[in-house]
Design a protein around this motif. Structure first.
Motif, short mmCIF file in Angstrom:
data_model
loop_
_atom_site.label_atom_id
_atom_site.label_comp_id
_atom_site.label_asym_id
_atom_site.label_seq_id
_atom_site.Cartn_x
_atom_site.Cartn_y
_atom_site.Cartn_z
N ASP A 1 0.83 -1.20 0.00
CA ASP A 1 0.00 0.00 0.00
C ASP A 1 0.87 1.25 0.00
O ASP A 1 1.76 1.40 0.85
CB ASP A 1 -0.90 0.01 1.23
CG ASP A 1 -1.97 -1.07 1.17
OD1 ASP A 1 -2.35 -1.45 0.05
OD2 ASP A 1 -2.41 -1.52 2.24
N PRO A 2 0.61 2.17 -0.94
CA PRO A 2 1.39 3.42 -0.97
C PRO A 2 0.92 4.38 0.12
O PRO A 2 -0.25 4.36 0.53
CB PRO A 2 1.08 3.98 -2.35
CG PRO A 2 -0.29 3.47 -2.66
CD PRO A 2 -0.38 2.10 -2.02
N THR A 3 1.82 5.21 0.60
CA THR A 3 1.46 6.24 1.57
C THR A 3 1.98 7.58 1.07
O THR A 3 2.99 7.66 0.36
CB THR A 3 2.04 5.95 2.96
OG1 THR A 3 3.47 5.88 2.86
CG2 THR A 3 1.49 4.65 3.52
N ALA A 4 1.28 8.63 1.45
CA ALA A 4 1.68 9.99 1.09
C ALA A 4 1.39 10.89 2.28
O ALA A 4 0.43 10.66 3.03
CB ALA A 4 0.92 10.47 -0.15
N ARG A 5 2.20 11.92 2.45
CA ARG A 5 2.03 12.84 3.57
C ARG A 5 1.46 14.16 3.06
O ARG A 5 2.12 14.88 2.31
CB ARG A 5 3.35 13.07 4.29
CG ARG A 5 3.20 13.95 5.55
CD ARG A 5 4.48 13.99 6.35
NE ARG A 5 4.84 12.68 6.88
CZ ARG A 5 4.30 12.16 7.98
NH1 ARG A 5 3.38 12.81 8.65
NH2 ARG A 5 4.69 10.97 8.40
N THR A 6 0.23 14.47 3.45
CA THR A 6 -0.39 15.75 3.14
C THR A 6 -0.15 16.71 4.29
O THR A 6 0.40 16.34 5.33
CB THR A 6 -1.90 15.59 2.93
OG1 THR A 6 -2.54 15.39 4.20
CG2 THR A 6 -2.21 14.41 2.00
N ARG A 7 -0.58 17.94 4.13
CA ARG A 7 -0.43 18.92 5.21
C ARG A 7 -1.31 18.59 6.41
O ARG A 7 -1.07 19.08 7.52
CB ARG A 7 -0.75 20.32 4.70
CG ARG A 7 0.29 20.87 3.72
CD ARG A 7 0.13 22.35 3.50
NE ARG A 7 1.17 22.86 2.62
CZ ARG A 7 1.34 24.15 2.33
NH1 ARG A 7 0.51 25.06 2.86
NH2 ARG A 7 2.30 24.54 1.52
N GLN A 8 -2.32 17.75 6.19
CA GLN A 8 -3.21 17.37 7.30
C GLN A 8 -2.75 16.10 7.99
O GLN A 8 -3.16 15.81 9.11
CB GLN A 8 -4.65 17.18 6.79
CG GLN A 8 -5.34 18.46 6.36
CD GLN A 8 -4.81 19.01 5.06
OE1 GLN A 8 -4.67 18.28 4.08
NE2 GLN A 8 -4.50 20.30 5.03
N GLY A 9 -1.92 15.31 7.33
CA GLY A 9 -1.47 14.07 7.91
C GLY A 9 -1.12 13.05 6.84
O GLY A 9 -1.21 13.33 5.64
N GLN A 10 -0.77 11.87 7.28
CA GLN A 10 -0.35 10.82 6.37
C GLN A 10 -1.56 9.99 5.95
O GLN A 10 -2.48 9.74 6.73
CB GLN A 10 0.69 9.93 7.04
CG GLN A 10 1.46 9.03 6.09
CD GLN A 10 2.64 8.36 6.77
OE1 GLN A 10 2.76 8.39 7.98
NE2 GLN A 10 3.52 7.75 5.99
N ALA A 11 -1.58 9.56 4.65
CA ALA A 11 -2.69 8.77 4.12
C ALA A 11 -2.16 7.54 3.42
O ALA A 11 -1.09 7.56 2.79
CB ALA A 11 -3.52 9.60 3.15
N LYS A 12 -2.92 6.45 3.54
CA LYS A 12 -2.57 5.18 2.90
C LYS A 12 -3.57 4.88 1.80
O LYS A 12 -4.79 4.89 2.02
CB LYS A 12 -2.58 4.04 3.93
CG LYS A 12 -2.26 2.66 3.34
CD LYS A 12 -2.49 1.56 4.37
CE LYS A 12 -3.98 1.37 4.64
NZ LYS A 12 -4.24 0.20 5.51
N GLY A 13 -3.09 4.62 0.60
CA GLY A 13 -3.94 4.26 -0.52
C GLY A 13 -3.78 2.81 -0.91
O GLY A 13 -3.43 1.96 -0.10
N PHE A 14 -4.02 2.52 -2.18
CA PHE A 14 -3.85 1.16 -2.69
C PHE A 14 -3.40 1.23 -4.13
O PHE A 14 -3.40 2.31 -4.76
CB PHE A 14 -5.14 0.34 -2.56
CG PHE A 14 -6.31 0.88 -3.34
CD1 PHE A 14 -6.61 0.42 -4.61
CD2 PHE A 14 -7.14 1.86 -2.78
CE1 PHE A 14 -7.69 0.90 -5.32
CE2 PHE A 14 -8.23 2.35 -3.49
CZ PHE A 14 -8.51 1.87 -4.76
N VAL A 15 -2.97 0.10 -4.68
CA VAL A 15 -2.46 0.03 -6.05
C VAL A 15 -3.42 -0.77 -6.91
O VAL A 15 -3.91 -1.83 -6.50
CB VAL A 15 -1.06 -0.62 -6.08
CG1 VAL A 15 -0.59 -0.83 -7.52
CG2 VAL A 15 -0.06 0.24 -5.31
N ARG A 16 -3.73 -0.24 -8.08
CA ARG A 16 -4.54 -0.97 -9.07
C ARG A 16 -4.03 -0.63 -10.45
O ARG A 16 -3.86 0.55 -10.79
CB ARG A 16 -6.03 -0.61 -8.93
CG ARG A 16 -6.93 -1.48 -9.83
CD ARG A 16 -8.39 -1.04 -9.75
NE ARG A 16 -8.53 0.32 -10.23
CZ ARG A 16 -9.41 1.19 -9.71
NH1 ARG A 16 -10.16 0.84 -8.70
NH2 ARG A 16 -9.49 2.41 -10.20
#
Length: 528
Positions: free
Chosen positions: A32-47
């Motif tokens: 699962d990819p993660t990215a850090r926004t100004r509000q916090g860290q988020a986890k997505g998915f790959v398709r």
């Protein structure tokens, strides 16, 4: 599928295409990819090789005391946010899932990937979705998709099916949900000076673009190279954003697909509609409106179907001339040859006309075409397109008089500014029953690489490649496309998208000129 139901089909297609159909998470997803926004860290998915993040908030919850207010910044969160499920869709009339050949067309035959993951309706709907080839610092071009649905329905979630498009073209795709209907566009400036800023639904889109500016670099996007694109109601929203000082500098290029002339209603008209609504629901003030359940703000007779010229967020007649705020923005725009077939569902006679019926049908279609001028207009189109059947001619002319008229008007106005304008028409026959031809929304899936059938694969690559090339450089030309020259009112150069696409002077220009002269300067037709 037996016969398509007009209400169900138009609810899905004229606006955003299959609002209730949600992309499923791939079983074959890798880490699962993660990215850090100004509000916090988020986890997505790959398709399909793309990293996908769903339901990222770009604004605070709009319920309760925040209802009708301009958007507030999103709240930060602790830990890692799960961005593998959709956020909320703005409150709107409910519609069921689309099935059969329409689902196949608008998913590019990817119906099997659609899971039962419906968005819930709610006022915590200021969310967006990001689809990116990789979570890195590559600074790719960014395309922000604004869904259709007029100003009352729709969702941006279906655009996340553009995963393969983002990987093939190496671009980042963002799709947006925002407030709709009365909750986004009912004008309250006449009820309270505290609500003089109207059109919170448009201000939501500005907030989303600010989020993109501040955060998209964390998803591999270039915040200085953002292109807006929208179809139908989304196209109108793009044209309004081009005229809003609040949005200036937040995007670099714009694409308008099958929009209509942007003409916000007068504040007094909007205030009268609001006053009538408040009396009907027994609300004595705005605070009482804020306490009502959100489902009271949808349905027949509810105000907010159009934005209002409040003098603060939107001016009256923002496109009386090309707005100064759009002066440095290249524009690509166009429409479909048979726009109005979609709006004719439920009127089977229009799909089987005889020649003597065409002039009277056109005169009765609320296009502004005088009955005495209709026969001459029909003859002019027949002389240029002798192979058209009577119904072909009716839909070609009526589509030219509505969406075509609006798009040509905007192209003529915008071409007076320095950046180039590129014009197109979509002619591909969708082969959808009961003879919808190149209907309203026909190009929509192709723009993000969703090929509806094998014989449209080349066209899909041409259109999606053109959208990506325009996002990269402001020029839609690429090796798989005939040379597409900029539009000028004198030459009317355009691209005709079909199984065999072609470019050159618009073949409909001469009969359309006669049509526009017959209609005159009357009000623009609006079927939305």
């Amino acid at each position: 599928m037996t016969g398509p139901d007009r209400r169900t089909v138009t609810s899905h297609l004229l606006i955003a295409g299959m609002s209730a159909m949600i992309p499923a998470r791939s079983i074959a997803a890798t880490r699962d990819p993660t990215a850090r926004t100004r509000q916090g860290q988020a986890k997505g998915f790959v398709r399909n090789g793309a990293s996908i993040f769903l339901g990222l908030p770009y604004g605070a919850d709009t319920g309760g005391a925040r209802r009708f207010r301009p958007p507030a910044p999103p709240l930060p969160w602790q830990g890692v946010r799960d961005a593998t499920r959709p956020g909320q869709r703005a409150p709107q009339p409910g519609i069921g899932p689309l099935r059969g050949p329409f689902a196949d067309y608008f998913t590019g035959n990817r119906s099997a990937e659609i899971a039962a993951m419906p968005e819930t309706l709610g006022e915590d709907c200021l969310v967006l979705n990001v689809v990116t080839p990789a979570v890195d610092r590559a600074r790719r071009p960014v395309l922000v998709y604004i869904h259709g649905g007029g100003f009352t329905t729709g969702t941006g979630l279906v655009g996340t099916l553009g995963d393969r498009f983002t990987v093939a073209e190496d671009v980042v795709l963002v799709t947006v949900n925002h407030r709709l209907g009365a909750l986004g566009f009912m004008y309250l400036g006449g009820a309270s000076p505290d609500f003089a800023d109207g059109n919170p639904g448009m201000l939501d889109l500005v907030a989303a673009l600010r989020w993109v500016r501040d955060n998209i670099g964390a998803f591999g996007g270039d915040p200085t190279n953002v292109t807006l694109f929208g179809e139908s109601g989304g196209g109108i929203k793009v044209s309004l954003l081009l005229a809003m000082p609040q949005a200036q500098g937040l995007f670099r290029r714009a694409i308008i697909e099958s929009g209509l002339y942007p003409d916000p209603i007068a504040p007094q008209v909007a205030a009268d509609q609001t006053r009538d609504f408040m009396a009907r629901v027994g609300a004595s003030d705005v605070a009482a409106l804020q306490r009502l359940p959100f489902d009271r703000f949808s349905g027949a007779g509810t105000p907010g179907n159009l934005p209002v010229a409040d003098g603060r967020t939107l001016m009256a007649r923002p496109w009386a001339q090309a707005p100064a705020t759009a002066a440095n923005v290249p524009l690509l725009l166009g429409y479909c040859k048979d726009e109005l077939t979609l709006f004719a569902l439920g009127q089977p006679a229009l799909f089987d006309l005889k020649w003597p019926d065409v002039p009277s049908r056109l005169a009765a279609a609320k296009l502004g075409l005088p009955p005495e001028a209709a026969p001459g207009v029909v003859d002019a189109y027949r002389s240029v397109f002798p192979s058209d059947t009577p119904s072909d001619s009716y839909f070609r002319i009526s589509s030219d008089a509505s969406f075509g008229r609006a798009m040509v008007t905007l192209a003529d106005l915008k071409s007076g500014q320095r950046p180039p304008v590129y014009f197109y028409r979509m002619d591909l026959d969708t082969q959808l029953p009961p003879g919808l031809r190149a209907m309203h929304t026909a190009e929509l899936p192709l723009t993000i690489g969703l090929s509806p059938r094998a014989d449209a694969d080349t066209l899909t690559k041409q259109i999606s490649g053109a959208w990506a090339a325009f996002a990269r450089t402001g020029d839609p030309n690429h090796p798989g496309l005939p040379q597409w020259r900029p539009y000028r009112p004198a030459e009317r150069e355009m691209m005709v998208f079909d199984q065999v696409s072609s470019s050159g002077p618009d073949p409909q220009a001469a009969p359309r000129a006669m049509l526009r002269e017959a209609i005159g300067s009357g009000a623009q037709y609006n079927p939305l």
